[in-house]
Every structure is written in C-alpha cells, then in structure tokens.
Design an enzyme around this catalytic site. Structure first.
Site, mmCIF file in Angstrom:
data_model
loop_
_atom_site.group_PDB
_atom_site.id
_atom_site.type_symbol
_atom_site.label_atom_id
_atom_site.label_comp_id
_atom_site.label_asym_id
_atom_site.label_seq_id
_atom_site.Cartn_x
_atom_site.Cartn_y
_atom_site.Cartn_z
ATOM 1 N N GLU A 204 -42.701 -103.160 -2.790
ATOM 2 C CA GLU A 204 -42.148 -103.124 -1.430
ATOM 3 C C GLU A 204 -42.348 -101.706 -0.921
ATOM 4 O O GLU A 204 -41.766 -100.761 -1.460
ATOM 5 C CB GLU A 204 -40.653 -103.462 -1.435
ATOM 6 C CG GLU A 204 -40.355 -104.929 -1.658
ATOM 7 C CD GLU A 204 -40.943 -105.838 -0.594
ATOM 8 O OE1 GLU A 204 -41.217 -105.357 0.529
ATOM 9 O OE2 GLU A 204 -41.160 -107.008 -0.894
ATOM 10 N N CYS B 221 -36.844 -98.189 5.596
ATOM 11 C CA CYS B 221 -38.195 -98.777 5.617
ATOM 12 C C CYS B 221 -38.358 -99.595 6.888
ATOM 13 O O CYS B 221 -39.455 -99.767 7.389
ATOM 14 C CB CYS B 221 -38.413 -99.641 4.390
ATOM 15 S SG CYS B 221 -37.078 -100.795 4.108
ATOM 16 N N GLU C 58 -46.338 -93.662 8.641
ATOM 17 C CA GLU C 58 -44.886 -93.648 8.434
ATOM 18 C C GLU C 58 -44.401 -92.195 8.376
ATOM 19 O O GLU C 58 -44.850 -91.419 7.529
ATOM 20 C CB GLU C 58 -44.540 -94.367 7.134
ATOM 21 C CG GLU C 58 -43.030 -94.516 6.951
ATOM 22 C CD GLU C 58 -42.656 -95.217 5.647
ATOM 23 O OE1 GLU C 58 -43.196 -94.841 4.590
ATOM 24 O OE2 GLU C 58 -41.793 -96.116 5.694
ATOM 25 N N LYS D 54 -35.480 -97.034 -13.442
ATOM 26 C CA LYS D 54 -35.842 -95.638 -13.184
ATOM 27 C C LYS D 54 -35.505 -95.349 -11.722
ATOM 28 O O LYS D 54 -36.249 -95.705 -10.808
ATOM 29 C CB LYS D 54 -37.338 -95.465 -13.434
ATOM 30 C CG LYS D 54 -37.808 -94.087 -13.821
ATOM 31 C CD LYS D 54 -37.427 -92.947 -12.911
ATOM 32 C CE LYS D 54 -38.322 -92.741 -11.742
ATOM 33 N NZ LYS D 54 -37.817 -91.751 -10.767
ATOM 34 N N GLY E 228 -46.993 -96.899 -4.702
ATOM 35 C CA GLY E 228 -47.207 -98.301 -5.065
ATOM 36 C C GLY E 228 -48.663 -98.553 -5.440
ATOM 37 O O GLY E 228 -48.951 -99.287 -6.395
HETATM 38 P P1 NAD Z 1 -41.437 -92.694 -3.546
HETATM 39 O O1 NAD Z 1 -42.635 -93.559 -3.605
HETATM 40 O O2 NAD Z 1 -41.643 -91.231 -3.455
HETATM 41 O O3 NAD Z 1 -40.510 -92.936 -4.835
HETATM 42 C C1 NAD Z 1 -40.008 -94.217 -5.171
HETATM 43 C C2 NAD Z 1 -39.760 -94.264 -6.668
HETATM 44 O O4 NAD Z 1 -41.018 -94.186 -7.340
HETATM 45 C C3 NAD Z 1 -38.929 -93.106 -7.204
HETATM 46 O O5 NAD Z 1 -38.079 -93.565 -8.216
HETATM 47 C C4 NAD Z 1 -39.982 -92.172 -7.771
HETATM 48 O O6 NAD Z 1 -39.499 -91.315 -8.771
HETATM 49 C C5 NAD Z 1 -40.973 -93.161 -8.331
HETATM 50 N N1 NAD Z 1 -42.329 -92.635 -8.503
HETATM 51 C C6 NAD Z 1 -42.922 -91.620 -7.833
HETATM 52 N N2 NAD Z 1 -44.175 -91.438 -8.295
HETATM 53 C C7 NAD Z 1 -44.379 -92.349 -9.267
HETATM 54 C C8 NAD Z 1 -45.469 -92.664 -10.111
HETATM 55 N N3 NAD Z 1 -46.624 -91.992 -10.047
HETATM 56 N N4 NAD Z 1 -45.334 -93.675 -11.001
HETATM 57 C C9 NAD Z 1 -44.185 -94.385 -11.067
HETATM 58 N N5 NAD Z 1 -43.112 -94.118 -10.301
HETATM 59 C C10 NAD Z 1 -43.207 -93.129 -9.393
HETATM 60 O O7 NAD Z 1 -40.563 -93.220 -2.324
HETATM 61 P P2 NAD Z 1 -39.172 -92.645 -1.776
HETATM 62 O O8 NAD Z 1 -39.414 -91.367 -1.051
HETATM 63 O O9 NAD Z 1 -38.146 -92.669 -2.841
HETATM 64 O O10 NAD Z 1 -38.761 -93.790 -0.725
HETATM 65 C C11 NAD Z 1 -39.238 -93.848 0.586
HETATM 66 C C12 NAD Z 1 -40.297 -94.917 0.752
HETATM 67 O O11 NAD Z 1 -39.780 -96.165 0.317
HETATM 68 C C13 NAD Z 1 -40.714 -95.130 2.194
HETATM 69 O O12 NAD Z 1 -42.102 -95.349 2.262
HETATM 70 C C14 NAD Z 1 -39.968 -96.395 2.589
HETATM 71 O O13 NAD Z 1 -40.538 -97.114 3.654
HETATM 72 C C15 NAD Z 1 -40.051 -97.155 1.304
HETATM 73 N N6 NAD Z 1 -39.037 -98.212 1.249
HETATM 74 C C16 NAD Z 1 -39.464 -99.507 1.330
HETATM 75 C C17 NAD Z 1 -38.539 -100.541 1.311
HETATM 76 C C18 NAD Z 1 -38.997 -101.976 1.386
HETATM 77 O O14 NAD Z 1 -38.247 -102.851 0.987
HETATM 78 N N7 NAD Z 1 -40.191 -102.247 1.874
HETATM 79 C C19 NAD Z 1 -37.177 -100.258 1.193
HETATM 80 C C20 NAD Z 1 -36.774 -98.917 1.112
HETATM 81 C C21 NAD Z 1 -37.720 -97.908 1.132
#
Ligand code: NAD
Length: 491
Positions: free
Chosen positions: A250, A284, A381, A177, A235
């Site tokens: 992550e 991130c 963040e 997804k 998460g």
């Molecule tokens: P996000 O949490 O908004 O979305 C990530 C994914 O989760 C997307 O596919 C989204 O559709 C899905 N999602 C959203 N709500 C959900 C739910 N209720 N249930 C299941 N899935 C759901 O994050 P983003 O804006 O796409 O990415 C940015 C974030 O990711 C930042 O916090 C960044 O630090 C983090 N990030 C972390 C790493 C790492 O390895 N630690 C790497 C890259 C990005």
C-alpha cells in the site's frame, strides 16, 4: 536533562536488547528536543530470532480455534479502549497529529481489533454445488504462516493494528517492523497484545532501520508474506527483494477533489481544508490537487484564502491548533523544495510556502493556483500541506486531469447532479471515490487501498483484509463410492 527511557525489542514473549546493542531516539516533532525514548536498532540477527520465535509458535496458534483467537483480540480491544486517551496523547507527541486526530487513530485501532475479534466466529469460506452427483464442494481459509509487517509512521497505531489483528485472527504469527519515527506507539500496541494474553512468539516486534531490519524481514525465506505500507520507492525495492512470497503493498497517493460549478461550495470548502491540511497533509489519502470548474475558480480561490489565513499552527496537544507539525526535518525540507519547484514551473503561489519561525518541524499551509498537469507539484506526492488548484472547463476534462497521475488511491467529487457523480464514480481510476465528501477518512469494515502505483492487488481492512492474510483451500468430498471424473463423466 532527564535521561531518556530505553525500550526493547519484543521476541518470544520477552523484552530484549538488540544483538548489536545499538539504539536510536524518537523525538516529538513539535518539540524536537523532547526525546520520548531510546529504541533498539534491530538488525538481521534480531529478525532471525524473531522469525524463529514466530515459527515455533506457529503450529499451536494456527490450531487454536479462531473464536479463541478472537477472544484474545477482544480483550486487547478493551485494553486499548481503556487506555485510549493516554495512547492518543502519545500519538500526538510522537508524530505531531492534533489530539482529536490522534484519538481517531487510536479509535481506528480499537475498531479493527474488535472487528477482527468478531471475524474469529466467521472466517467464511463458501459451499457450492458440484457438477457431479454425491459430491460436495467448499472452500476453507488457512493461515499463510509467518507474516512480516512493515508499517509507516502516519497512522502509528491504526495501520499496525490493521495488519497485526488481521494476520492474527487468520492464524498467522507475525514479525512487526514499525517505522523508526513512531516506535513508542508501536511498542504500546505490542504491550497491549501481551497484556491481553497473546501466547509468546505469536507477535514479535523488531524496531530498527528499514534498510537493515525491514530488508532482513523481506529477504527471510521462512517469512511467507510481507504486508507493507509506505513510499512507492520503498515498496518497489521490497517487491524486487521478496522472492516468492505473497506481497501486499500500500503506497503513496496524489489525491484530487473535483469541484463542479453546481457544487455546494461551503461544503466543498470544508472538505478541501480537511483533506489538504488535516494531519498537515501527511495522509496517504490527503488532498493535494483540487480540480475546479473554471466558472467558480475565482470565487473558490477567495473562499479558500479566507479560510487558510485563519488556520493556526501549533503543538497538537493545544486545543487551539488547526495544523500541527510535519514528522521530521526531511519532510519540512521536502515541502520547501516542492514550493520552489512549483514557482519555477510557473504555478502561482497564493499563500504560504515557508517554514515558519517556530520550534518544531512546521510548514505553512500552502496554496498554488493556475497549475497544469505537467507540473511536478501536481504529479508527485509531497506529503505536506501543499495544495495545487487546477482549473477545468467541464466534467470530462476534470476526470482526465484526475486520472493523469501514476497513483490511484483516493478521489472525490462535489456536485449536486447525480449523473455527474456517477460519471465520476465509474470513470475515476482510484481505489476510493467520495461523493460530496473529502478524500480522507475510511471505515474499517470497508476495503481500503489503491490501484496503479499506489497498490498491487490486496485491499486492507474488512473482509478483503482477511483475503490478504489467509490462503483459500478448495475442498472436494466425493461420497459416491466410485471414481467420478469432472469434465469427463458427463452423465
Ligand atoms: P517509508 O517507505 O519511508 O517507510 C515505511 C516503512 O518501511 C518503515 O517501517 C521503514 O522503516 C520501512 N523501510 C524503509 N526502507 C525499507 C527497505 N529498504 N526495506 C524494508 N523496509 C523499509 O514510508 P513512510 O515515510 O513511513 O510513510 C509515508 C508513505 O506511506 C507515504 O508515501 C504515504 O502515502 C504512504 N502511506 C500509504 C498508505 C496506504 O494505505 N496506501 C497509508 C499510509 C501511508
């Protein structure tokens, strides 16, 4: 205006419309009027179909010899390499990254695909002596089953590739997804696997919202593992809903660089500019705090200002551009909100802080100074080009400041003193520490991930990625011809 192309879900080897027939657009954040495609808004029904397909394909794929699985991945890596430039341009257009960084994103996808192809001839367990005679002990790796992979937009080919390729080489089937901000890049990756000859049902993709498609995957009882990368808040809700699955999370970061008074300041300057404003602060691992020894604070502020003034904002496809756009309007507004907050909290704004008058979701590279650890701009963040400078009187205080956050992803120290470097390496609470380099950048054969609120347990990439996507079975073979009892038969 030209009609946008419609893209499909990928389930059981076929490209399909969503059950609801609903779609959503993906735009170019540097030119939001440019729609790159319409994507299917998958929901619970589509996820259930994809899980069915993954389930049906599971037995055959898990029994396919791992070197044969690796050969398919190797073919996928070759195809990715052939299409690298085209894919990189798509990354730039769909998420705004400057082209050189987009090439890096695709290169990382190629690297992990090649690495995992090689793992097909390794997938090592271990052997170890038994405490009893004529008994043999070893471990072997087993697939987990169906893995649900939920990815963010900021590395739109690399992060999906980290998860998909690792899950596949371990013999799992997947339902992927991707982020709704980058479904085109995700589609290209899945197409590549299809072209490489991956059997139907082994890798499925359901585009759609996190709340519907993502959550349906998390709640589906036949899914045995969820691997998620994204915001801490997302998460946290996944962890609550996943039930008894294996969950790898992550999440975010609030990464810092310590700059000691003996540091090579020109080197540190390059590292800070790349860490804070590379990918417009949307990594991130982006540097969002610099902790500077007070003796060099004024000098380093001047050096930073000089450099920030020269950064050019623009379309990532333009080779003159240093800082590209943010991903969407919400990200732009978030950076603005934090700038206002920083001013209210008493931080001194040295440069930037505004949305420039340009088409697209741009934000000025921003620097605050005289920040303290109780300010929200130094704790939360922001995920934009907003950097906070915090002075420290010595290394001890600098490390305390570094650790005074809830996250624990990346960190760095600039110093010429090996003792100070080791103090930092051993005392900083983070998954990654760099010495005399920036907080960003990773190599796929090394583990990647964070501690505290950044991640729970698993590390991605390299051999630790294999641990995330496989079960370890312990095997005892007794060839003594009699019942031998460990801990009881002591002679
Ligand atoms: P996000 O949490 O908004 O979305 C990530 C994914 O989760 C997307 O596919 C989204 O559709 C899905 N999602 C959203 N709500 C959900 C739910 N209720 N249930 C299941 N899935 C759901 O994050 P983003 O804006 O796409 O990415 C940015 C974030 O990711 C930042 O916090 C960044 O630090 C983090 N990030 C972390 C790493 C790492 O390895 N630690 C790497 C890259 C990005």
């Amino acid at each position: 205006m030209q009609k946008a192309k419609a893209f499909k879900l990928f389930i059981n080897g076929k490209w399909l419309d969503s059950a609801s027939g609903k779609t959503f657009p993906s735009d170019n954040p540097a030119k939001p009027r440019q729609i790159l495609g319409l994507f299917q808004k998958g929901d619970e029904q589509d996820v259930a179909e994809a899980v069915n397909a993954a389930d049906e394909a599971s037995k055959k794929w898990s029994e396919t010899p791992a070197p044969k699985r690796g050969a398919i991945l190797l073919k996928a890596a070759q195809l990715l390499r052939q299409n690298k430039e085209k894919l990189a341009r798509q990354v730039t257009m769909e998420m705004g990254k400057i082209l050189s960084e987009a090439r890096g994103d695709v290169q990382e996808a190629i690297d992990i695909t090649e690495y995992m192809a090689g793992e097909g001839r390794r997938l090592l367990g271990f052997t170890t002596p038994s405490e009893l005679r004529k008994k043999f002990c070893m471990t072997i790796r087993m697939p987990i089953g169906i893995c649900g992979l939920i990815t963010p937009w900021n590395f739109p080919t690399a992060i999906p590739a980290w998860k998909i390729m690792t899950a596949l080489i371990c013999g799992n089937t997947v339902v992927f997804k991707p982020s709704s901000d980058t479904p085109l890049c995700a589609t290209r990756l899945v197409e590549t696997l299809q072209q490489a000859g991956l059997p139907k049902g082994v890798s499925n993709m359901v585009t759609g919202s996190g709340e519907e498609a993502g959550m349906s995957l998390v709640r589906n009882d036949r899914v045995r593992a969820i691997s998620f990368t994204g915001h801490r808040e997302t998460g946290t809700s996944i962890l609550k809903e996943a039930g008894l699955k294996r969950v790898g999370l992550e999440m975010g970061g609030k990464n810092g660089i310590i700059i000691m008074d003996d540091a090579d300041l020109d080197l540190a300057l390059d590292g800070v500019i790349w860490g804070a404003y590379g990918t417009t602060g949307q990594r991130c691992t982006a540097t969002s705090r610099i902790i500077v020894h007070e003796k060099i604070k004024t000098k380093f502020e001047k050096m930073l200002l000089n450099r920030i003034r020269r950064l050019r904002l623009g379309d990532g496809l333009n080779p003159e551009t240093d800082v590209a756009s943010l991903i969407n309007r919400a990200a732009q507004e978030k950076s603005s909100r934090y700038v206002e907050l920083g001013k209210k909290e008493g931080a001194k704004l040295l440069i930037g802080g505004k949305i420039p008058k340009m088409e697209g979701y741009f934000f000025e590279p921003t620097l605050f100074t005289d920040c303290t650890i109780d300010m929200r701009i130094t704790q939360e963040e922001i995920f934009g080009p907003v950097l906070s400078l915090i002075p420290a009187k010595d290394l001890d205080q600098a490390i305390d400041i570094m650790n005074s956050i809830e996250y624990g992803l990346s960190s760095a120290i600039y110093t010429k003193d090996i003792a100070k470097a080791f103090e930092a390496i051993t005392r900083i609470e983070a998954g990654l520490t760099y010495v005399n380099s920036s907080t960003i950048g990773s190599e796929i054969h090394l583990p990647f991930g964070g501690i505290k609120h950044t991640g729970i347990g698993a590390r991605e990439a390299g051999i630790e990625g294999i641990n995330e996507f496989s079960e370890t079975k312990t095997v005892y073979i007794d060839y003594s011809g009699k019942l031998q009892k460990a801990q009881i038969d002591l002679d």
